[in-house]
Scaffold this motif. Structure first.
Motif, PDB file in Angstrom:
ATOM      1  N   ARG A  21     -69.849 -21.963  42.437  1.00  0.00           N
ATOM      2  CA  ARG A  21     -69.391 -21.418  43.700  1.00  0.00           C
ATOM      3  C   ARG A  21     -69.316 -22.531  44.738  1.00  0.00           C
ATOM      4  NH1 ARG A  21     -74.092 -16.998  43.139  1.00  0.00           N
ATOM      5  NH2 ARG A  21     -74.977 -18.854  42.188  1.00  0.00           N
ATOM      6  N   ALA A  22     -68.804 -22.191  45.910  1.00  0.00           N
ATOM      7  CA  ALA A  22     -68.693 -23.197  46.971  1.00  0.00           C
ATOM      8  C   ALA A  22     -70.059 -23.775  47.302  1.00  0.00           C
ATOM      9  CB  ALA A  22     -68.046 -22.573  48.214  1.00  0.00           C
ATOM     10  N   GLU A  23     -71.101 -22.945  47.200  1.00  0.00           N
ATOM     11  CA  GLU A  23     -72.456 -23.391  47.515  1.00  0.00           C
ATOM     12  C   GLU A  23     -72.916 -24.490  46.567  1.00  0.00           C
ATOM     13  OE1 GLU A  23     -71.488 -20.272  47.324  1.00  0.00           O
ATOM     14  OE2 GLU A  23     -71.751 -19.585  49.401  1.00  0.00           O
ATOM     15  N   ASP A  24     -72.480 -24.430  45.301  1.00  0.00           N
ATOM     16  CA  ASP A  24     -72.847 -25.474  44.337  1.00  0.00           C
ATOM     17  C   ASP A  24     -72.375 -26.840  44.824  1.00  0.00           C
ATOM     18  OD1 ASP A  24     -73.628 -24.198  41.346  1.00  0.00           O
ATOM     19  OD2 ASP A  24     -72.569 -22.858  42.697  1.00  0.00           O
ATOM     20  N   ASN A  25     -71.143 -26.898  45.286  1.00  0.00           N
ATOM     21  CA  ASN A  25     -70.592 -28.166  45.765  1.00  0.00           C
ATOM     22  C   ASN A  25     -71.286 -28.634  47.035  1.00  0.00           C
ATOM     23  OD1 ASN A  25     -68.741 -28.203  43.638  1.00  0.00           O
ATOM     24  ND2 ASN A  25     -67.244 -27.023  44.806  1.00  0.00           N
ATOM     25  N   ARG A  26     -71.614 -27.697  47.916  1.00  0.00           N
ATOM     26  CA  ARG A  26     -72.305 -28.058  49.163  1.00  0.00           C
ATOM     27  C   ARG A  26     -73.679 -28.642  48.863  1.00  0.00           C
ATOM     28  NH1 ARG A  26     -72.493 -23.122  53.049  1.00  0.00           N
ATOM     29  NH2 ARG A  26     -73.573 -24.663  54.311  1.00  0.00           N
ATOM     30  N   ILE A  40     -81.952 -22.126  50.058  1.00  0.00           N
ATOM     31  CA  ILE A  40     -81.034 -21.318  49.270  1.00  0.00           C
ATOM     32  C   ILE A  40     -81.516 -19.879  49.358  1.00  0.00           C
ATOM     33  CG2 ILE A  40     -80.106 -20.883  46.968  1.00  0.00           C
ATOM     34  CD1 ILE A  40     -80.372 -23.885  46.444  1.00  0.00           C
ATOM     35  N   LYS A  41     -80.797 -19.084  50.150  1.00  0.00           N
ATOM     36  CA  LYS A  41     -81.217 -17.720  50.439  1.00  0.00           C
ATOM     37  C   LYS A  41     -80.289 -16.718  49.776  1.00  0.00           C
ATOM     38  CE  LYS A  41     -81.575 -14.439  54.273  1.00  0.00           C
ATOM     39  NZ  LYS A  41     -80.422 -13.620  53.850  1.00  0.00           N
ATOM     40  N   GLY A  42     -80.888 -15.667  49.233  1.00  0.00           N
ATOM     41  CA  GLY A  42     -80.106 -14.591  48.645  1.00  0.00           C
ATOM     42  C   GLY A  42     -81.024 -13.573  48.020  1.00  0.00           C
ATOM     43  N   PRO A  43     -80.533 -12.351  47.798  1.00  0.00           N
ATOM     44  CA  PRO A  43     -81.363 -11.343  47.138  1.00  0.00           C
ATOM     45  C   PRO A  43     -81.663 -11.751  45.706  1.00  0.00           C
ATOM     46  CG  PRO A  43     -79.106 -10.570  47.385  1.00  0.00           C
ATOM     47  CD  PRO A  43     -79.206 -11.855  48.143  1.00  0.00           C
ATOM     48  N   ARG A  44     -82.574 -11.028  45.093  1.00  0.00           N
ATOM     49  CA  ARG A  44     -82.944 -11.348  43.716  1.00  0.00           C
ATOM     50  C   ARG A  44     -81.753 -11.165  42.780  1.00  0.00           C
ATOM     51  NH1 ARG A  44     -88.114 -12.158  42.799  1.00  0.00           N
ATOM     52  NH2 ARG A  44     -87.890 -11.697  40.565  1.00  0.00           N
ATOM     53  N   GLN A  45     -81.746 -11.967  41.715  1.00  0.00           N
ATOM     54  CA  GLN A  45     -80.752 -11.866  40.646  1.00  0.00           C
ATOM     55  C   GLN A  45     -79.335 -12.241  41.078  1.00  0.00           C
ATOM     56  OE1 GLN A  45     -81.976 -11.268  37.563  1.00  0.00           O
ATOM     57  NE2 GLN A  45     -83.964 -11.145  38.547  1.00  0.00           N
ATOM     58  N   VAL A  46     -79.210 -13.134  42.056  1.00  0.00           N
ATOM     59  CA  VAL A  46     -77.862 -13.601  42.424  1.00  0.00           C
ATOM     60  C   VAL A  46     -77.627 -15.047  41.985  1.00  0.00           C
ATOM     61  CG1 VAL A  46     -77.654 -12.019  44.374  1.00  0.00           C
ATOM     62  CG2 VAL A  46     -78.528 -14.331  44.756  1.00  0.00           C
ATOM     63  N   GLY A  47     -78.627 -15.679  41.363  1.00  0.00           N
ATOM     64  CA  GLY A  47     -78.412 -17.011  40.825  1.00  0.00           C
ATOM     65  C   GLY A  47     -79.079 -18.139  41.587  1.00  0.00           C
ATOM     66  N   LYS A  48     -80.094 -17.837  42.401  1.00  0.00           N
ATOM     67  CA  LYS A  48     -80.773 -18.897  43.159  1.00  0.00           C
ATOM     68  C   LYS A  48     -81.451 -19.903  42.233  1.00  0.00           C
ATOM     69  CE  LYS A  48     -83.435 -16.247  45.670  1.00  0.00           C
ATOM     70  NZ  LYS A  48     -83.014 -14.932  45.127  1.00  0.00           N
ATOM     71  N   THR A  49     -82.151 -19.395  41.217  1.00  0.00           N
ATOM     72  CA  THR A  49     -82.846 -20.295  40.294  1.00  0.00           C
ATOM     73  C   THR A  49     -81.856 -21.156  39.518  1.00  0.00           C
ATOM     74  OG1 THR A  49     -84.754 -18.814  40.087  1.00  0.00           O
ATOM     75  CG2 THR A  49     -84.411 -20.399  38.309  1.00  0.00           C
ATOM     76  N   SER A  50     -80.746 -20.571  39.104  1.00  0.00           N
ATOM     77  CA  SER A  50     -79.723 -21.335  38.378  1.00  0.00           C
ATOM     78  C   SER A  50     -79.161 -22.440  39.264  1.00  0.00           C
ATOM     79  CB  SER A  50     -78.602 -20.403  37.929  1.00  0.00           C
ATOM     80  OG  SER A  50     -79.101 -19.418  37.043  1.00  0.00           O
ATOM     81  N   LEU A  51     -78.946 -22.141  40.544  1.00  0.00           N
ATOM     82  CA  LEU A  51     -78.440 -23.153  41.467  1.00  0.00           C
ATOM     83  C   LEU A  51     -79.489 -24.234  41.712  1.00  0.00           C
ATOM     84  CD1 LEU A  51     -76.416 -24.336  43.419  1.00  0.00           C
ATOM     85  CD2 LEU A  51     -77.064 -22.593  45.092  1.00  0.00           C
ATOM     86  N   LEU A  52     -80.748 -23.838  41.857  1.00  0.00           N
ATOM     87  CA  LEU A  52     -81.820 -24.822  42.047  1.00  0.00           C
ATOM     88  C   LEU A  52     -81.953 -25.737  40.830  1.00  0.00           C
ATOM     89  CD1 LEU A  52     -84.556 -22.604  43.744  1.00  0.00           C
ATOM     90  CD2 LEU A  52     -83.392 -24.564  44.774  1.00  0.00           C
ATOM     91  N   ALA A  53     -81.777 -25.180  39.635  1.00  0.00           N
ATOM     92  CA  ALA A  53     -81.847 -26.003  38.421  1.00  0.00           C
ATOM     93  C   ALA A  53     -80.749 -27.054  38.429  1.00  0.00           C
ATOM     94  CB  ALA A  53     -81.728 -25.117  37.183  1.00  0.00           C
ATOM     95  N   ARG A  54     -79.575 -26.676  38.878  1.00  0.00           N
ATOM     96  CA  ARG A  54     -78.474 -27.639  38.954  1.00  0.00           C
ATOM     97  C   ARG A  54     -78.694 -28.665  40.052  1.00  0.00           C
ATOM     98  NH1 ARG A  54     -77.474 -23.515  36.258  1.00  0.00           N
ATOM     99  NH2 ARG A  54     -75.889 -23.505  34.599  1.00  0.00           N
ATOM    100  N   ALA A  55     -79.287 -28.235  41.152  1.00  0.00           N
ATOM    101  CA  ALA A  55     -79.611 -29.176  42.224  1.00  0.00           C
ATOM    102  C   ALA A  55     -80.642 -30.192  41.746  1.00  0.00           C
ATOM    103  CB  ALA A  55     -80.142 -28.416  43.441  1.00  0.00           C
ATOM    104  N   GLN A  56     -81.626 -29.737  40.978  1.00  0.00           N
ATOM    105  CA  GLN A  56     -82.624 -30.649  40.428  1.00  0.00           C
ATOM    106  C   GLN A  56     -81.973 -31.647  39.480  1.00  0.00           C
ATOM    107  OE1 GLN A  56     -85.571 -28.885  37.806  1.00  0.00           O
ATOM    108  NE2 GLN A  56     -87.108 -30.373  38.425  1.00  0.00           N
TER     109      GLN A  56
END
Length: 198
Positions: A21-26, A40-56
């Protein structure tokens, strides 16, 4: 050729089902910088952990050392006080980064847990001018059920602010996954400073 079985929970880095998503690039654009705090804010089960893993992963690709803390995995005994959770934090840093300075070398109950952890990070990690560190805090909302939450988030905010006073802190990036509005992290600054909260 992808396995059609539905993936649940965090999506692996090599998963063909992850949708950027656009947030990944940001986020990917922020990670290589020095001294950034990413919420990284969002309700549960929207992919925050997946995005954090990619940021790491991006942080590692950019030569940063990383520490991932999932608050779901922390034993309940560490949440008895602010000292308990911050001392746990220090021990995880020491173990994951194999620091020569250990928490016991720096910890001073007369100064309090937030200042002790801050001093530990400075001496064990940031003193080395070559070290850049990204700390990922996932499921940080777990802290909200404890009365010392103000003190915990005040400590994180102090590290963010410390970058303006001490160049060493520009070598620390913070990434925090959460569901709660950031404005509610510290609901009463007086409580954050109350030593009775541990």
């Amino acid at each position: 050729s992808a396995d059609p079985r539905l993936e649940t929970g965090a999506v692996g880095l090599d998963s063909p089902f992850y949708v950027r998503r656009a947030e990944d690039n940001r986020v990917a654009g922020l990670i290589p910088r020095n001294g950034v705090t990413v919420l990284i804010k969002g309700p549960r089960q929207v992919g925050k952990t997946s995005l954090l893993a990619r940021a790491q992963a991006v942080a590692r690709e950019n030569g940063q050392r990383t520490l991932y803390l999932d608050f779901q995995l922390i034993d309940e005994s560490h949440f008895e006080s602010l000292k308990g959770i911050l001392l746990y934090f220090a021990h995880r840093v020491a173990r994951e980064l194999h620091t020569s300075v250990k928490p016991a070398d720096v910890w001073d109950d007369n100064l309090g847990a937030p200042e002790s952890l801050t001093s530990f990070l400075e001496q064990a990690v940031l003193e080395n001018g070559e070290t850049r560190l990204s700390i990922v805090l996932d499921e940080a909302d777990r802290i909200f059920q404890y009365k010392f939450r103000n003190g915990f988030f005040a400590t994180i905010r102090a590290w963010h602010n410390r970058r303006a006073l001490d160049p060493r802190w520009n070598r620390l990036n913070l990434m925090i996954g959460h569901s709660t509005e950031p404005a509610l992290f510290i609901d009463h600054i007086g409580d954050a400073l109350d030593p009775a909260l541990g």
